[in-house]
Design an enzyme around this catalytic site. Structure first.
Site, mmCIF file in Angstrom:
data_model
loop_
_atom_site.group_PDB
_atom_site.id
_atom_site.type_symbol
_atom_site.label_atom_id
_atom_site.label_comp_id
_atom_site.label_asym_id
_atom_site.label_seq_id
_atom_site.Cartn_x
_atom_site.Cartn_y
_atom_site.Cartn_z
ATOM 1 C CG HIS A 91 4.750 -3.166 -2.104
ATOM 2 N ND1 HIS A 91 5.700 -4.035 -1.631
ATOM 3 C CD2 HIS A 91 3.734 -3.204 -1.220
ATOM 4 C CE1 HIS A 91 5.266 -4.587 -0.504
ATOM 5 N NE2 HIS A 91 4.069 -4.107 -0.222
ATOM 6 C CE LYS A 94 6.377 -6.648 -5.099
ATOM 7 N NZ LYS A 94 6.140 -7.042 -3.713
ATOM 8 C CG HIS A 241 4.920 -7.196 4.053
ATOM 9 N ND1 HIS A 241 5.809 -6.172 3.982
ATOM 10 C CD2 HIS A 241 4.001 -6.980 3.059
ATOM 11 C CE1 HIS A 241 5.462 -5.362 2.983
ATOM 12 N NE2 HIS A 241 4.375 -5.828 2.415
ATOM 13 C CD GLU A 244 -0.438 -9.654 2.229
ATOM 14 O OE1 GLU A 244 0.794 -9.510 2.327
ATOM 15 O OE2 GLU A 244 -1.108 -9.161 1.326
ATOM 16 C CG ASP A 341 -0.115 -3.508 0.301
ATOM 17 O OD1 ASP A 341 1.129 -3.456 0.258
ATOM 18 O OD2 ASP A 341 -0.733 -4.558 0.557
ATOM 19 C CG ASN A 342 0.999 -4.632 -3.579
ATOM 20 O OD1 ASN A 342 0.760 -4.818 -2.391
ATOM 21 N ND2 ASN A 342 2.056 -5.132 -4.174
HETATM 22 ZN ZN LIG Z 1 2.800 -4.693 1.347
#
Ligand SMILES: [Zn+2]
Length: 448
Positions: A91, A94, A241, A244, A341-342
């Site tokens: 991401h 973000k 996604h 989750e 991921d993040n």
């Molecule tokens: Zn993600």
């Protein structure tokens, strides 16, 4: 020099002007080679010599088998050489907002709320571009060759972020191959004006991938139908996604797989997270995994982020690592992989788009060992396949992109963070370093 004679020499040589040199006695993953080399050691490595010529891997041959005609030699002495990494789920729109928008509760709900607030207040084109660039410089320094990001695509943000992504993609062409998928909750798929925006932005700036966040809303089936229909009409792939959540009743993975089967969807589908699958009853999990395998859906686990967010309750010790049933999926023939991921945002306060870290943590969190070699492709070859890229393996004739380490077996490789790895691109040792955090200070109103 005597205490570090090998790869330090490699650095010096490759940074010099040598166009042609040989890495002697390198350990490489035997099964990942296009032409098999026998025998393999207990870890699955083959001992090879690699000839680099004019930025390409000119030859990979069993150690000592071929005379490279006086090319300067670098003694690898059995140290491991890896392909560059492929990070299939990130991401970068973000990343790195933590300083102005933390998530001290550390749970999923607070993360979502924090990002929505920060997005509407701060995500101008310049803000998104600066953070994307920071992330890509980190990924590049750590040795990533290709990266797929999700792009928050709701309201006004859609038309802000996609052009920024497209510019980054152009700027990084030849260094990091970039792909992107839009990110919005599945209920937005029912909104015609939202979907018109998505279609327009993907037409103009996209990479042929449509996606959404799937979870158990009453009109899940209808939402999925709209996404599948649009992807079919445009010839796009799908990237979701999925589930989750720690709630075993979260079963949208089954819905995605069933729809792919029913519609005979012809292009790749990637499902990320799939956390709740691990907590379902055995029988139900088996049925879902069967459907995922039949549908040809690939699954990416995000071990660091999942372990951080899932099963978090203040004052209570977590009982679950938060990750999907990756071993069961693999056993059923589902292509499985892990990704970053993040990074430093409300969903995950750590991380640096370093796939060596993701691998290292993935091995610990998901037991991606015994045999290690089965899982090593989960950070390079498998995600490259999911992205339809000819990357993630060392191949004769390909660009001489690789990572030189000092490790000689998997525990030496995975015990240390490999901070001294040498990333080689087009035959030359890269001097790229992750950017300094102070470079982001201006985004947070901090004095330089
Ligand atoms: Zn993600």
């Amino acid at each position: 020099m005597n205490d570090r004679p090998d790869t330090e020499g490699a650095s010096a040589l490759a940074l010099s002007s040598a166009e042609r040199y040989a890495l002697k006695q390198a350990r490489v993953l035997g099964r990942a080679l296009h032409e098999p080399v026998a025998p393999l050691d207990a870890d699955g490595f083959a001992l090879v010599d690699i000839l680099v010529d004019e930025g390409l891997i000119a030859r990979i041959a069993p150690a000592g088998a071929v005379d490279f005609g006086g090319a300067p030699e670098i003694a690898m002495s059995g140290r491991i050489v890896l392909p560059l990494f492929v990070d299939v789920h990130t991401h970068i729109d973000k990343g790195h907002i933590w300083r102005r928008k933390p998530n001290p509760a550390g749970d999923f709900k607070s993360a979502l709320a924090a990002v929505i607030e920060d997005r509407s207040a701060n995500w101008t084109g310049a803000d998104v571009a600066a953070r994307m660039e920071f992330s890509l410089r980190s990924a590049y320094a750590h040795g990533t060759a290709a990266l797929r990001t999700h792009i928050d695509s709701v309201g006004a943000q859609t038309r802000i972020s996609w052009p920024v992504f497209a510019e980054a993609r152009e700027r990084w062409r030849g260094r990091i191959e970039l792909q992107a998928s839009p990110l919005f909750s599945i209920e937005f798929a029912l909104d015609d004006s939202h979907m018109a925006d998505i279609e327009a932005m993907l037409d103009a700036h996209g990479t042929g991938i449509l996606g959404a966040v799937t979870y158990m809303i009453p009109r899940l089936h209808e939402g999925l139908e709209r996404l599948f229909a649009l992807a079919e009409r445009k010839g796009w792939e799908l990237d979701f996604h999925v589930d989750e959540s720690a709630d075993p009743a979260a079963r949208s993975l089954k819905a995605v797989a069933d729809m792919a089967i029913e519609r005979r969807f012809p292009r790749p589908i990637l499902a990320g997270h799939c956390c709740s699958l691990a907590l379902q009853e055995d029988d139900e999990r088996r049925k879902t995994i069967d459907a995922v395998a039949r549908a040809g859906v690939s699954v990416v686990s995000l071990p660091m982020c999942n372990m951080f967010l899932q099963d978090r309750e203040a004052g209570r010790t977590p009982r679950w690592r938060g990750v999907t049933a990756i071993h069961e999926l693999k056993r059923a023939g589902v292509p499985v992989m892990i990704a970053s991921d993040n990074t430093r945002d409300p969903f995950y306060p750590y991380g640096d788009l370093d796939m060596m870290e993701t691998w290292r943590e993935g091995v610990r969190i998901l037991h991606l060992d015994y045999p290690f070699a089965d899982w090593a492709p989960a950070v390079a070859a498998f995600p490259a396949q999911a992205m339809s890229l000819d990357l993630g393996v060392l191949r004769q004739g390909a660009r001489a992109d690789m990572i030189l380490t000092r490790a000689r077996d998997f525990t030496e490789l995975l015990a240390r963070p490999q901070s001294d790895r040498i990333v080689v691109r087009s035959g030359k040792a890269s001097s790229a370093k992750p950017p300094d955090y102070s470079e982001l200070d201006a985004l947070f109103g901090l004095a330089p």
